[in-house]
Design an enzyme around this catalytic site. Structure first.
Site, PDB file in Angstrom:
ATOM      1  N   CYS A  83       0.818  -1.228   0.000  1.00 52.56           N
ATOM      2  CA  CYS A  83       0.000   0.000   0.000  1.00 52.56           C
ATOM      3  C   CYS A  83       0.851   1.278   0.000  1.00 52.56           C
ATOM      4  CB  CYS A  83      -0.945  -0.002   1.193  1.00 52.56           C
ATOM      5  SG  CYS A  83      -0.168  -0.502   2.732  1.00 52.56           S
ATOM      6  N   HIS A 105      -2.446   6.820   3.612  1.00 49.58           N
ATOM      7  CA  HIS A 105      -1.034   6.930   3.979  1.00 49.58           C
ATOM      8  C   HIS A 105      -0.492   8.276   3.495  1.00 49.58           C
ATOM      9  CE1 HIS A 105      -1.245   2.939   5.323  1.00 49.58           C
ATOM     10  NE2 HIS A 105      -0.557   2.300   4.386  1.00 49.58           N
TER      11      HIS A 105
HETATM   12  N1  NAP Z   1      -4.589  -3.421   5.095  1.00 45.92           N
HETATM   13  C1  NAP Z   1      -3.995  -2.809   4.071  1.00 45.92           C
HETATM   14  O1  NAP Z   1      -4.093  -1.572   3.903  1.00 45.92           O
HETATM   15  C2  NAP Z   1      -3.183  -3.597   3.075  1.00 45.92           C
HETATM   16  C3  NAP Z   1      -2.742  -2.929   1.943  1.00 45.92           C
HETATM   17  C4  NAP Z   1      -1.976  -3.612   0.999  1.00 45.92           C
HETATM   18  C5  NAP Z   1      -1.688  -4.944   1.185  1.00 45.92           C
HETATM   19  N2  NAP Z   1      -2.127  -5.606   2.295  1.00 45.92           N
HETATM   20  C6  NAP Z   1      -1.828  -7.042   2.372  1.00 45.92           C
HETATM   21  O2  NAP Z   1      -3.068  -7.717   2.152  1.00 45.92           O
HETATM   22  C7  NAP Z   1      -3.099  -8.915   2.922  1.00 45.92           C
HETATM   23  C8  NAP Z   1      -4.301  -8.867   3.867  1.00 45.92           C
HETATM   24  O3  NAP Z   1      -4.149  -7.780   4.764  1.00 45.92           O
HETATM   25  P1  NAP Z   1      -5.323  -7.350   5.732  1.00 45.92           P
HETATM   26  O4  NAP Z   1      -4.954  -6.015   6.248  1.00 45.92           O
HETATM   27  O5  NAP Z   1      -6.645  -7.538   5.072  1.00 45.92           O
HETATM   28  O6  NAP Z   1      -5.167  -8.466   6.921  1.00 45.92           O
HETATM   29  P2  NAP Z   1      -6.219  -8.886   8.041  1.00 45.92           P
HETATM   30  O7  NAP Z   1      -7.239  -7.831   8.233  1.00 45.92           O
HETATM   31  O8  NAP Z   1      -5.414  -9.312   9.207  1.00 45.92           O
HETATM   32  O9  NAP Z   1      -6.943 -10.188   7.420  1.00 45.92           O
HETATM   33  C9  NAP Z   1      -6.291 -11.425   7.286  1.00 45.92           C
HETATM   34  C10 NAP Z   1      -7.124 -12.335   6.416  1.00 45.92           C
HETATM   35  O10 NAP Z   1      -6.376 -13.511   6.123  1.00 45.92           O
HETATM   36  C11 NAP Z   1      -7.142 -14.665   6.465  1.00 45.92           C
HETATM   37  N3  NAP Z   1      -6.256 -15.749   6.894  1.00 45.92           N
HETATM   38  C12 NAP Z   1      -5.382 -15.743   7.942  1.00 45.92           C
HETATM   39  N4  NAP Z   1      -4.767 -16.955   8.044  1.00 45.92           N
HETATM   40  C13 NAP Z   1      -5.240 -17.717   7.032  1.00 45.92           C
HETATM   41  C14 NAP Z   1      -5.007 -19.063   6.606  1.00 45.92           C
HETATM   42  N5  NAP Z   1      -4.131 -19.858   7.248  1.00 45.92           N
HETATM   43  N6  NAP Z   1      -5.685 -19.532   5.533  1.00 45.92           N
HETATM   44  C15 NAP Z   1      -6.569 -18.739   4.887  1.00 45.92           C
HETATM   45  N7  NAP Z   1      -6.858 -17.451   5.228  1.00 45.92           N
HETATM   46  C16 NAP Z   1      -6.193 -16.956   6.302  1.00 45.92           C
HETATM   47  C17 NAP Z   1      -8.043 -14.190   7.587  1.00 45.92           C
HETATM   48  O11 NAP Z   1      -9.133 -15.079   7.716  1.00 45.92           O
HETATM   49  P3  NAP Z   1      -9.860 -15.348   9.137  1.00 45.92           P
HETATM   50  O12 NAP Z   1     -10.780 -14.187   9.363  1.00 45.92           O
HETATM   51  O13 NAP Z   1     -10.566 -16.626   8.919  1.00 45.92           O
HETATM   52  O14 NAP Z   1      -8.777 -15.423  10.177  1.00 45.92           O
HETATM   53  C18 NAP Z   1      -8.430 -12.812   7.065  1.00 45.92           C
HETATM   54  O15 NAP Z   1      -9.420 -12.918   6.070  1.00 45.92           O
HETATM   55  C19 NAP Z   1      -1.746  -9.013   3.631  1.00 45.92           C
HETATM   56  O16 NAP Z   1      -0.871  -9.784   2.850  1.00 45.92           O
HETATM   57  C20 NAP Z   1      -1.313  -7.555   3.698  1.00 45.92           C
HETATM   58  O17 NAP Z   1       0.078  -7.420   3.809  1.00 45.92           O
HETATM   59  C21 NAP Z   1      -2.892  -4.967   3.228  1.00 45.92           C
END
Ligand code: NAP
Length: 359
Positions: free
Chosen positions: A151, A244
């Site tokens: 991001c 950001h």
């Molecule tokens: N937040 C941002 O602004 C942003 C921006 C760019 C990129 N990212 C990237 O996007 C990705 C997601 O980020 P996020 O912020 O959405 O994270 P998050 O809110 O912590 O969500 C994590 C997600 O991953 C799932 N998950 C965790 N362990 C898993 C497993 N073993 N098998 C299948 N699913 C699993 C969770 O499912 P459950 O609910 O079932 O645990 C949940 O849906 C990451 O790689 C992050 O680095 C995030």
């Protein structure tokens, strides 16, 4: 436009929820399944998210009733695309499994961003890098893995590209003030972030520095030759919900006689020719990917994160001024981390891959 079927991996997280909402509104895509971890599998989406849906719109009705599946290719419906918002550790193997099973993966995870044959795409800057999909299909599988940047990388790369092309770049210093939604759910506890700045985000500085160079690199034969200038960054977390904020100090190769020329180059930037061929068909491409603010107190996260013709997809830049000499520029920018930096990036990337007949 023939609709493409899609599944959403990690549909319950911060990015997954945005994907659910944005894909449900998008006329090109049909959500046929949603998946998450075993903690969520088997539950109805609305049941699982009754306490943790974070958008200020309701869960789309047709998704609310869907049962969440386990994230394995043989558990979810077959589909043209798997939008992945998996944590990087889990994405490492799971995305390979889905690509082998024939899915085109549009991924927000960092796991495969630096793989030699995996494109890291910001369509306006390097739509031509999608050619690497052909290499994957010739050598590995019928599916594909295409990644979107971190991001924080998006705003930085977008603003550097026109400057790099016009003046060349010797080095960049980037400092960031990143929103709490960037740390996912549950993210940083309120007690630690309120009234505070956290001066370290694990892995963030390394990602930003290496990703920008790959994105601004050139596709030669079957790999990307990275851009060759150093970037030093300091990434911090602040109590802002979304958006950001970044400051950049750019040392250029060419002299800059007139800072207004920099404003003009940024404001006029629309994308590389390969992107412009398709732009008018891309619903997630804002008319102006970079918006230049002239006011002394802009951009600000609250005022500018949803700027532009596609809310959340444009980068707002301001306070463009000379640095210590005639070959340095100082500026600041805002980009929406869960739209341009996450779900919106995935939608625009998938639209571009469809236009180029990879999906
Ligand atoms: N937040 C941002 O602004 C942003 C921006 C760019 C990129 N990212 C990237 O996007 C990705 C997601 O980020 P996020 O912020 O959405 O994270 P998050 O809110 O912590 O969500 C994590 C997600 O991953 C799932 N998950 C965790 N362990 C898993 C497993 N073993 N098998 C299948 N699913 C699993 C969770 O499912 P459950 O609910 O079932 O645990 C949940 O849906 C990451 O790689 C992050 O680095 C995030």
């Amino acid at each position: 436009m023939k609709k493409r079927s899609c599944v959403i991996l990690a549909s319950t997280g911060t990015v997954g929820q945005r994907l659910v909402y944005m894909l449900s509104q998008h006329p090109w895509f049909d959500i046929v399944d949603i998946a998450a971890s075993k903690r969520s599998a088997g539950l109805k989406y609305k049941e699982r998210l009754k306490d943790s849906w974070h958008l200020d719109v309701d869960i789309p009705e047709e998704i609310a009733e869907m049962k969440i599946k386990l994230t394995e290719p043989n558990e979810v419906e077959k589909a043209d695309i798997a939008f992945s918002a998996l944590p990087s550790k889990e994405a490492k193997q799971l995305e390979l499994d889905f690509a082998k099973a024939g899915y085109f993966i549009q991924s927000k995870a960092s796991a495969h961003r630096q793989d030699r044959d995996v494109p890291l795409i910001i369509p306006e800057l390097n739509a031509d890098h999608l050619e690497l999909v052909k290499l994957q299909r010739d050598t590995k599988w019928s599916g594909a893995i295409v990644t979107d940047p971190n991001c924080t990388t998006v705003g930085l790369a977008m603003v550097l590209k026109p400057i790099y092309d016009e003046f060349g770049i010797k080095s960049v210093i980037a400092n960031t003030w990143q929103a709490i939604s960037g740390s996912g759910i549950p993210g940083v506890p309120g007690l630690l972030i309120n009234d505070n700045v956290i001066p370290f985000i694990a892995g963030e500085e390394e990602k930003v520095e290496s990703e920008v160079l790959k994105i601004l690199g050139n596709l030669e034969k079957d790999s990307i030759i990275n851009a060759g200038f150093p970037i030093a960054s300091t990434c911090t977390r602040v109590p802002v919900t979304d958006g950001h904020f970044e400051t950049l100090y750019i040392n250029t190769k060419e002299k800059i006689e007139d800072i207004q020329k920099v404003e003009k180059i940024l404001g006029d930037f629309k994308g590389i020719p390969e992107f412009l061929k398709y732009k008018e068909n891309l619903t997630y491409a804002p008319k102006d990917p970079i918006i230049v603010r002239k006011e002394i107190n802009r951009p600000q996260p609250r005022l500018d994160r949803l700027a532009g013709t596609v809310p959340g997809m444009a980068i707002s830049v301001g306070r463009i001024r000379k640095g210590v000499d005639n070959s340095s520029i100082n500026l600041c920018l805002i980009s929406h981390n869960t739209i341009r930096g996450a779900a919106g990036a995935s939608l625009l990337g998938a639209e571009m891959a469809i236009m180029k007949n990879y999906i």
